[in-house]
Design an enzyme around this catalytic site. Structure first.
Site, PDB file in Angstrom:
ATOM      1  N   CYS A   1     -19.295  33.931  87.608  1.00 12.30           N
ATOM      2  CA  CYS A   1     -19.101  32.488  87.795  1.00 12.30           C
ATOM      3  C   CYS A   1     -18.768  31.777  86.496  1.00 12.30           C
ATOM      4  O   CYS A   1     -18.097  30.748  86.518  1.00 12.30           O
ATOM      5  CB  CYS A   1     -20.365  31.844  88.352  1.00 12.30           C
ATOM      6  SG  CYS A   1     -20.802  32.368  89.992  1.00 12.30           S
TER       7      CYS A   1
ATOM      8  N   HIS B   1     -19.634  31.952  97.829  1.00 15.52           N
ATOM      9  CA  HIS B   1     -18.333  32.210  97.196  1.00 15.52           C
ATOM     10  C   HIS B   1     -18.052  33.707  97.304  1.00 15.52           C
ATOM     11  O   HIS B   1     -18.985  34.522  97.214  1.00 15.52           O
ATOM     12  CB  HIS B   1     -18.377  31.876  95.695  1.00 15.52           C
ATOM     13  CG  HIS B   1     -18.063  30.453  95.329  1.00 15.52           C
ATOM     14  ND1 HIS B   1     -18.658  29.819  94.263  1.00 15.52           N
ATOM     15  CD2 HIS B   1     -17.173  29.557  95.855  1.00 15.52           C
ATOM     16  CE1 HIS B   1     -18.168  28.595  94.152  1.00 15.52           C
ATOM     17  NE2 HIS B   1     -17.280  28.407  95.107  1.00 15.52           N
TER      18      HIS B   1
HETATM   19  N1  ARG Z   1     -23.517  25.153  91.276  1.00 16.43           N
HETATM   20  C1  ARG Z   1     -22.211  25.698  91.418  1.00 16.43           C
HETATM   21  C2  ARG Z   1     -21.682  25.378  92.799  1.00 16.43           C
HETATM   22  O1  ARG Z   1     -22.431  25.452  93.736  1.00 16.43           O
HETATM   23  C3  ARG Z   1     -22.229  27.179  91.182  1.00 16.43           C
HETATM   24  C4  ARG Z   1     -20.872  27.786  91.179  1.00 16.43           C
HETATM   25  C5  ARG Z   1     -20.923  29.271  90.986  1.00 16.43           C
HETATM   26  N2  ARG Z   1     -19.657  29.780  90.704  1.00 16.43           N
HETATM   27  C6  ARG Z   1     -19.112  30.865  91.275  1.00 16.43           C
HETATM   28  N3  ARG Z   1     -17.967  31.273  90.847  1.00 16.43           N
HETATM   29  N4  ARG Z   1     -19.685  31.457  92.288  1.00 16.43           N
HETATM   30  O2  ARG Z   1     -20.523  25.062  92.967  1.00 16.43           O
END
Ligand code: ARG
Length: 261
Positions: free
Chosen positions: A254, A160
């Site tokens: 996150c 991300h």
């Molecule tokens: N387990 C989640 C996923 O893989 C983690 C998300 C993390 N969020 C972020 N904004 N990077 O989607």
């Protein structure tokens, strides 16, 4: 924010998730409360979403939407396991004076979008390569009426945008260049010549996954080296222990969806 009451790692959709190691839900919840209290103590209003059973990643509230100037571009998750989270966020915004747009294209909210209100009159940075569809960048630009700069992420560990880049205030950013394609690195260097540059160790410590109000930079306790880098740049680092939530592949940013009314 959304408390990790149903937090587990029961599926693996990013390289940080290991389904064979059980998580400590009590510890996750305790750490989450400390982060919420830290943000409140810094003077920020924190709204809390009700967690839903069966949605273990709902604690990563940043992925549920992206708001700019009172307009909200909704999320559409890449993985079916998280799809239902988008509705919970939509209902939250429906309860306020927001203009909400349902997306046609896959995008994971603030996970892949950042906003710099003071840069070039208001600039959106957007990541693609792992989760968000590049078509969502153009859609976000139409919905939000701000220029969107597309940046290609190339390292699966930094899947991300918010694992590789963060806004430090309304016009300054910090980022880990190698998480981006060479062309996207050139774009970032052109737009942000005074950025605070992070290294791989910072990125692996989820140091870029920070929340800043322009003065205080909240980041996890593993990210001590980054704390010193932001201090040298004139900000005050505030460290919060968030180790248990790293097991799902996330940290401070996150779990916080920023509201821009
Ligand atoms: N387990 C989640 C996923 O893989 C983690 C998300 C993390 N969020 C972020 N904004 N990077 O989607």
């Amino acid at each position: 924010m959304c408390p990790p009451e149903h937090f587990t790692v029961e599926y693996a959709i990013n390289p940080w998730m290991d389904t064979t190691v059980p998580v400590d839900p009590a510890l996750a919840l305790k750490q989450w409360h400390l982060l919420r209290d830290t943000l409140s103590d810094l003077g920020h209003a924190v709204h809390v979403l009700d967690p839903a059973p069966g949605l273990p990643d709902m604690v990563y509230a940043a992925n549920g939407a992206f708001s700019v100037d009172g307009k909200v571009y909704g999320a559409r998750f890449r993985h079916p396991q998280r799809a239902a989270e988008a509705d919970a966020h939509r209902l939250f915004y429906a309860g306020g004076s927001w203009t909400y747009a349902d997306p046609l294209h896959i995008n994971e909210g603030e996970g892949d979008f950042a906003y710099l209100p003071g840069a070039y009159g208001g600039l959106i940075l957007a990541g693609y390569g792992f989760r968000t569809d590049p078509a969502a960048h153009a859609e976000a630009q139409e919905v939000l009426g701000r220029p969107v700069v597309s940046l290609r992420l190339v390292d699966p560990a930094f899947y991300h945008l918010d694992t590789a880049l963060a806004a430090l205030d309304d016009r300054h950013i910090t980022y880990y260049p190698e998480a981006f394609s060479p062309a996207s690195q050139r774009v970032l260097a052109q737009l942000f010549p005074d950025a605070v540059i992070a290294d791989r160790a910072d990125a692996e410590a989820f140091a870029l996954n920070l929340v800043s109000d322009g003065h205080h930079v909240v980041l996890n306790t593993e990210a001590m080296a980054m704390g010193e880098k932001v201090r040298a740049a004139g900000y005050t680092p505030v460290h919060v222990e968030l180790s248990e939530l790293k097991r799902g592949g996330g940290s401070v940013k996150c779990v916080v969806a920023e509201l821009r009314p």
